[in-house]
Design a protein around this motif. Sequence first.
Motif, PDB file in Angstrom:
ATOM      1  N   LEU A 190     -28.230  61.083  49.480  1.00 45.71           N
ATOM      2  CA  LEU A 190     -29.039  61.854  48.611  1.00 45.71           C
ATOM      3  C   LEU A 190     -28.068  61.850  47.268  1.00 45.71           C
ATOM      4  CD1 LEU A 190     -30.911  64.167  47.782  1.00 45.71           C
ATOM      5  CD2 LEU A 190     -29.567  66.044  48.887  1.00 45.71           C
ATOM      6  N   ARG A 207     -25.769  61.923  55.109  1.00 47.31           N
ATOM      7  CA  ARG A 207     -26.938  62.205  54.361  1.00 47.31           C
ATOM      8  C   ARG A 207     -26.780  62.791  52.936  1.00 47.31           C
ATOM      9  NH1 ARG A 207     -30.612  66.057  57.759  1.00 47.31           N
ATOM     10  NH2 ARG A 207     -32.158  65.580  55.850  1.00 47.31           N
ATOM     11  N   MET A 226     -35.356  69.519  52.086  1.00 47.69           N
ATOM     12  CA  MET A 226     -34.318  68.610  52.823  1.00 47.69           C
ATOM     13  C   MET A 226     -33.828  69.810  53.622  1.00 47.69           C
ATOM     14  SD  MET A 226     -31.482  66.229  51.763  1.00 47.69           S
ATOM     15  CE  MET A 226     -30.458  65.486  52.958  1.00 47.69           C
ATOM     16  N   GLU A 261     -31.077  74.478  53.466  1.00 45.29           N
ATOM     17  CA  GLU A 261     -32.129  74.031  52.857  1.00 45.29           C
ATOM     18  C   GLU A 261     -31.990  73.766  51.437  1.00 45.29           C
ATOM     19  OE1 GLU A 261     -35.619  76.553  53.732  1.00 45.29           O
ATOM     20  OE2 GLU A 261     -35.679  76.119  55.813  1.00 45.29           O
TER      21      GLU A 261
END
Length: 491
Positions: free
Chosen positions: A407, A403, A383, A486
């Motif tokens: 998650l 986001r 992600m 990341e």
Amino acid sequence: MRMRRYNNILPAFVIVVLLCLGLAIPANAADFRYSMGLRGEMATVTGGDEAKFPLRSAYGISLGYAMSERWDIGLSLTWYDLYDDSLATSSFSFRNNNSHTERQFRATRLGVNVKRYLLPMGGFFNLSVGAGGGLLIWRTLDASVDTVLKVTGSHNETVDYASTEVIVSGLIGAEFALSHRLALNLDIHTDYLTGAGTEFSDQINSKRDRWLLGSSLTLTLSFGSTNFQRGWPSQRAWSVVNPEPARKSEAMVDSDGDGVADSDDNCNNTPGGVLVDRKGCPLDSDRDGIFDGLDDCEGTDPRAQGTLDVFGCPADSDFDGIPDYLDNCPHNKIGAIVDSRGCPLDSDADGIPDGLDDCPETLYVVDVDPNGCIDLTVFSKPMVMNIDYAPGSFEVDLANLDRLRELARVLNFVPDIKLEINGYTDNIGTTRVNQALSEKRARRVRDYLVAMDVAAARIRVVGRGESNFVASNQTEAGRAKNRRIEIIFYK
């Protein structure tokens, strides 16, 4: 070897016993309510891309019960031992050579069916159609070592290639009377393996065989006298032994056997089994077009007109228990739980109806797989979060906070997923400063997830600094892409 010889002798012994009973017991005028039989069958499984199983012999037993003049219900138990053939061009070929065998399909079929006879009872020959279902207890083995094969399950785990699966069946048949008690039944049945009871991946389900086809020959012995008598009234009349021949006058002739003499019958060609009025014409009390006597559902709701089957009963196309004329959703998948209007219930709003949903309490607005469980493919790739950092800042912007909240919802539902948070910078500044800044940015993302109830023990934080650039640092747009987080997922 001795046991195999006994298995070959046993069916022949049972056939001899049935023949002796059927021929030795004297016939009488009553029909029989019960029956038992020994069946032999040629069968194959087909419909998939994995292997071809040529026709092989199978054997079984059956029990029957006569519910009414034309309706029977039957219970059958059949054993199958099928071998694939890598040289076979079709599943409908005959081959007994196992030299090219790689797979063995071993199954036990427990079936229940309801059968209707199409011709008048009591003759030498009759035809029938039927439908039913049951369970198929099967497993696929490696023929070389006689062990069950392993395949991928519905949750990507390794499972045995075996199951106890629900089947639905259809059949057509012909019956030949050998004596008053013995009959020979030739049936062709088609079984569809519904998938209910299996836990295989979509890839396995798309390739495996889903049809069991068989043609059977059954020697049937009937027993147990009953109060009802099969056959047309005229046939039963011939079986009555009278002390004196009856004197028939023209007024007593009843050519259609409806109980009304021809001289008083306004409808001389009434079909057998139909109830008539005093003028000999068929009755249809619910006005559905199916005459009383042949109508299995008398008193049908007038609203069902146009949706009846050939037996006068309201059709239920999707087998959900709601007849079509009351069903607002008449084409549901078999097995779905429906409401009083016949529409599927979906308690977690994931698009998979209850009854077909393996995970009926999935989080709202989360992607799911065809079985209704969370789609874990979202964790198959990293992600990437391009956060709009201010110079030297490590705070997460509002867009990416949303986001992270989404998650966290998913991670709290699948606690076995772990994650590695990697922080990256552009090349503006010194290497040492950027290394520390990347670690702070990665830890800040971790802190947000922990605050949203994701366990800290599941999270590993790594600062990558000035490395693994994904764009040129010569432009502002390129540097913005390099300043990123990341998240890598693993178990």
